[in-house]
Design an enzyme around this catalytic site. Structure first.
Site, short mmCIF file in Angstrom:
data_model
loop_
_atom_site.label_atom_id
_atom_site.label_comp_id
_atom_site.label_asym_id
_atom_site.label_seq_id
_atom_site.Cartn_x
_atom_site.Cartn_y
_atom_site.Cartn_z
N HIS A 15 1.00 -1.03 0.00
CA HIS A 15 -0.12 0.02 0.04
C HIS A 15 0.81 1.13 -0.02
O HIS A 15 2.10 1.27 0.16
CB HIS A 15 -1.00 -0.09 1.05
N CYS A 34 5.44 5.62 4.70
CA CYS A 34 4.19 5.05 4.18
C CYS A 34 3.67 5.96 3.03
O CYS A 34 2.76 5.40 2.18
CB CYS A 34 3.10 5.04 5.10
N HIS A 40 4.73 -0.03 -0.43
CA HIS A 40 5.70 -0.90 0.49
C HIS A 40 4.75 -1.94 0.77
O HIS A 40 3.51 -1.72 1.00
CB HIS A 40 6.21 -0.16 1.52
N HIS A 42 3.32 -5.26 4.03
CA HIS A 42 3.03 -5.32 5.19
C HIS A 42 2.63 -6.86 5.19
O HIS A 42 1.89 -7.31 4.29
CB HIS A 42 2.08 -4.55 5.75
N ASP A 80 -4.97 -10.75 -0.46
CA ASP A 80 -3.43 -11.50 -0.26
C ASP A 80 -2.77 -11.11 -1.65
O ASP A 80 -3.10 -11.44 -2.78
CB ASP A 80 -3.74 -13.16 0.04
N HIS A 81 -1.62 -10.77 -1.46
CA HIS A 81 -0.60 -10.50 -2.67
C HIS A 81 -1.09 -9.47 -3.51
O HIS A 81 -1.16 -9.80 -4.72
CB HIS A 81 -0.27 -11.85 -3.29
N GLU A 127 -0.84 -4.29 11.75
CA GLU A 127 0.07 -4.07 10.57
C GLU A 127 1.42 -4.22 10.75
O GLU A 127 2.33 -4.74 10.02
CB GLU A 127 -0.18 -2.40 10.26
#
Ligand code: NI
Length: 138
Positions: A15, A34, A40, A42, A80-81, A127
């Site tokens: 994100h 961020c 980047h 998490h 996811d991913h 996170e």
């Protein structure tokens, strides 16, 4: 007798936090790393807690494996991913992919899927080792 039952699942996602109408300086001032342009990632972990009365025969308020399946299908498999900003998901287009927003929209995905035997109590989304958000439906 009211019992709380919790299941934990996770997903990895990228994100970036960025307010489009702000300058670069304003964005970096508030969001720091961020706001990095190239995103980047998490390793998100989240917990869903339901509450209810255990069935006298089975001792369950709901099958915890079913809860895990709901979480996987409605949330983990969707996020996811992925890139939370760019890929389609259940966040509204203009919502920042913060843990505060995500935890609310995860609740909205899970709540309608639960059996009548229990009620959603809390969604908790972590996170980093240091930060998490919780939502209790208020
Ligand atoms: Ni971040």
């Amino acid at each position: 007798m009211l019992v709380y039952l919790t299941r934990k699942e996770g997903f990895n996602a990228a994100h970036k936090l960025w307010v489009k109408s702000w300058t670069e300086e304003q964005n970096f001032e508030l969001f720091g790393k961020c706001a990095n342009k190239n995103f980047h990632g998490h390793n998100y972990e989240y917990e869903v807690t339901v509450k209810g009365k255990p069935d006298p025969l089975t001792g369950l308020i709901m099958n915890v494996k079913d809860l895990g399946k709901i979480m996987k299908v409605k949330v983990s498999d969707v996020l996811d991913h992925t890139n939370l900003n760019l890929d389609p998901n259940f966040l509204p287009e203009d919502a920042q992919p913060t843990i505060e927003n995500l935890v609310y929209y995860i609740w909205k995905e899970i709540e309608p899927e639960l059996p009548e035997s229990c009620e959603l109590h809390c969604v908790k989304l972590r996170e980093t080792a240091k930060s998490y958000a919780e939502y209790y439906g208020e």
